[in-house]
Enzyme design. Structure first.
Site, PDB file in Angstrom:
ATOM      1  N   HIS A  46      -2.899 -26.947 -26.933  1.00  0.00           N
ATOM      2  CA  HIS A  46      -3.793 -27.320 -28.029  1.00  0.00           C
ATOM      3  C   HIS A  46      -3.011 -28.206 -29.014  1.00  0.00           C
ATOM      4  O   HIS A  46      -1.803 -28.029 -29.187  1.00  0.00           O
ATOM      5  CB  HIS A  46      -4.291 -26.039 -28.722  1.00  0.00           C
ATOM      6  N   PRO A  47      -3.692 -29.152 -29.694  1.00  0.00           N
ATOM      7  CA  PRO A  47      -2.981 -30.076 -30.595  1.00  0.00           C
ATOM      8  C   PRO A  47      -2.236 -29.412 -31.758  1.00  0.00           C
ATOM      9  O   PRO A  47      -1.376 -30.042 -32.365  1.00  0.00           O
ATOM     10  CB  PRO A  47      -4.094 -30.987 -31.138  1.00  0.00           C
ATOM     11  N   ARG A  48      -2.519 -28.166 -32.057  1.00  0.00           N
ATOM     12  CA  ARG A  48      -1.781 -27.473 -33.116  1.00  0.00           C
ATOM     13  C   ARG A  48      -0.402 -27.007 -32.618  1.00  0.00           C
ATOM     14  O   ARG A  48       0.430 -26.588 -33.397  1.00  0.00           O
ATOM     15  CB  ARG A  48      -2.639 -26.315 -33.648  1.00  0.00           C
ATOM     16  N   LYS A  49      -0.183 -27.078 -31.302  1.00  0.00           N
ATOM     17  CA  LYS A  49       1.134 -26.711 -30.757  1.00  0.00           C
ATOM     18  C   LYS A  49       1.969 -27.996 -30.622  1.00  0.00           C
ATOM     19  O   LYS A  49       1.497 -29.077 -30.988  1.00  0.00           O
ATOM     20  CB  LYS A  49       0.963 -26.009 -29.407  1.00  0.00           C
ATOM     21  N   LEU A  50       3.174 -27.903 -30.052  1.00  0.00           N
ATOM     22  CA  LEU A  50       4.003 -29.122 -29.997  1.00  0.00           C
ATOM     23  C   LEU A  50       3.491 -30.104 -28.961  1.00  0.00           C
ATOM     24  O   LEU A  50       3.274 -31.278 -29.241  1.00  0.00           O
ATOM     25  CB  LEU A  50       5.457 -28.772 -29.655  1.00  0.00           C
TER      26      LEU A  50
END
Ligand SMILES: *Cc1c(COP(=O)(O)O)cnc(C)c1O
Length: 387
Positions: free
Chosen positions: A185-189
């Site tokens: 997900h874009p909230r991860k790296l």
């Protein structure tokens, strides 16, 4: 410094995507093979090599990865799985997907992770597994938890959603794990838009998981495609459609090449936060444990409301927002959500303290020194005013 103008807002995270990812996605589209195919297979191979795992199975998200991990472990109705309440709610939800009961344990105040001391008191005759989260990229003490699990005959499932590029005892998180679940997900790296991965040690589980993500077909789409004659597949059990697309994997392959640079940049920025924040009373930033290194997917600070001159966490979030900074409340506590209302649990004092008094500061590769100073100036202002 006055509040940043609209449009100058400092977000908490921006994924590091560029033309190389766009080109790779376009190439996948133009190849005509957009569903799970050769790029997914290559992404799995390279991902497994990067984290030091024997097998990797790509799926549609970390949530579906966690679900499949529990299916692989044979967990079902009547079973209990110990999870931290201090986690994104998908950790606990995955346990419910297989009809089992999530049992909340408290976390260590410094790492935000389960420890044998918090897990031991909630082990019962029905406990079948521990879901160990590497919260916000902060590595959990895997060996200590494995020792507890072996002693009680429990499976150890790692929720490594946030932990790509983090290290435990000098090796990547995931190296040698029985089974670990990852998020893109874009909230991860490392991001593929949506997406997830399972890495694991057991070959028999890997084969079953590859089938389960694809309706439990005994012949993969790739195998059918490669065959010149007609093929006749069968469906061995109740499976799922948890596949990743080749477009996502194409993006993931490019992102994997940038992983080392992503982690390095985040750690530089974290070091700079330590320097800038050092003289603010009542504010403790998260730090590496002695046994590992975080990728700082989430850089949180814990406020001591009795000592921090800026008041409560929520007041601080409002002050930051008014100054153009999108900080976030700390990690959630699942047991405080309506979905888990009425759930029996032991006291969870560290979880409640962390979720009430911590906030996550902006940290992303393109964060400038001036932006970082602005964030810290807003945090420091009440201390300066009081002086
Ligand atoms: C983000 C996250 C998940 C869910 O990941 P998705 O890929 O969005 O399904 C699960 N567990 C933790 C700890 C997370 O941070």
């Amino acid at each position: 410094m006055a509040g940043a103008a609209a449009g100058d807002r400092i977000p908490v995270m921006i994924p590091w995507l560029g033309k190389a990812e766009a080109d790779a996605a376009a190439e996948a589209v133009l190849s005509g093979w957009v569903a799970q195919g050769p790029r997914v297979a290559r992404f799995e191979e390279e991902f497994a090599a990067r984290v030091g795992a024997r097998h990797a199975v790509a799926v549609s998200s970390c949530t579906t990865a966690l679900h499949l991990a529990l299916v692989a472990c044979g967990i079902g109705p009547g079973d209990e799985v110990i999870v931290p309440s201090f986690s994104f709610i998908a950790t606990a939800n995955a346990v419910r997907y297989v009809g089992a009961t999530p049992v909340f344990a408290d976390v260590d105040l410094e790492t935000g992770n389960l420890t044998p001391e918090t897990v031991e008191p909630v082990v019962t005759d029905r406990t079948r597994a521990v879901m160990l989260v590497h919260q916000g990229g902060m590595p959990a003490d895997v060996d200590a938890m494995r020792t507890l699990c072996i002693r009680h005959g429990l499976e150890l499932v790692e929720d490594a959603a946030c932990a790509i590029g983090s290290e435990y005892l000098g090796k990547p998180v995931g190296a040698g794990s029985a089974i670990a679940a990852w998020s893109f997900h874009p909230r991860k790296l490392l991001t593929t838009g949506e997406g997830g991965m399972l890495t694991l040690d057991r070959e028999d589980w890997a084969g079953r998981l590859r089938r389960l993500r694809e309706h439990a077909m005994d012949l993969s789409a790739a195998a059918r495609h490669a065959s010149s004659g007609p093929t006749f597949e069968s469906y061995l059990e109740t499976g799922f459609n948890y596949r990743m697309t080749d477009i996502q994997a194409a993006v993931g392959l490019v992102q994997l090449e940038k992983l080392a640079a992503m982690v390095e940049r985040r750690r530089q920025l974290a070091d700079r936060y330590y320097e800038l924040l050092a003289d603010i009373p009542g504010l403790t930033p998260v730090r590496d444990p002695e046994y590992g290194r975080s990728n700082f997917q989430s850089f949180w600070v814990l406020l001591d409301p009795a000592r921090f001159p800026g008041g409560s966490r929520d007041a601080t979030l409002h002050r930051l927002a008014a100054a153009g900074v999108s900080a976030r409340r700390g990690i959630m506590a699942s047991h405080l959500e309506p979905a888990y209302e009425g759930t029996d649990h032991v006291p969870l004092p560290n979880t409640e303290r962390l979720t009430r008094d911590s906030l996550i500061l902006p940290l992303f590769h393109a964060l400038t020194e001036a932006q970082q100073e602005h964030v810290v100036d807003v945090l420091r202002k009440p201390a300066d005013d009081a002086a």
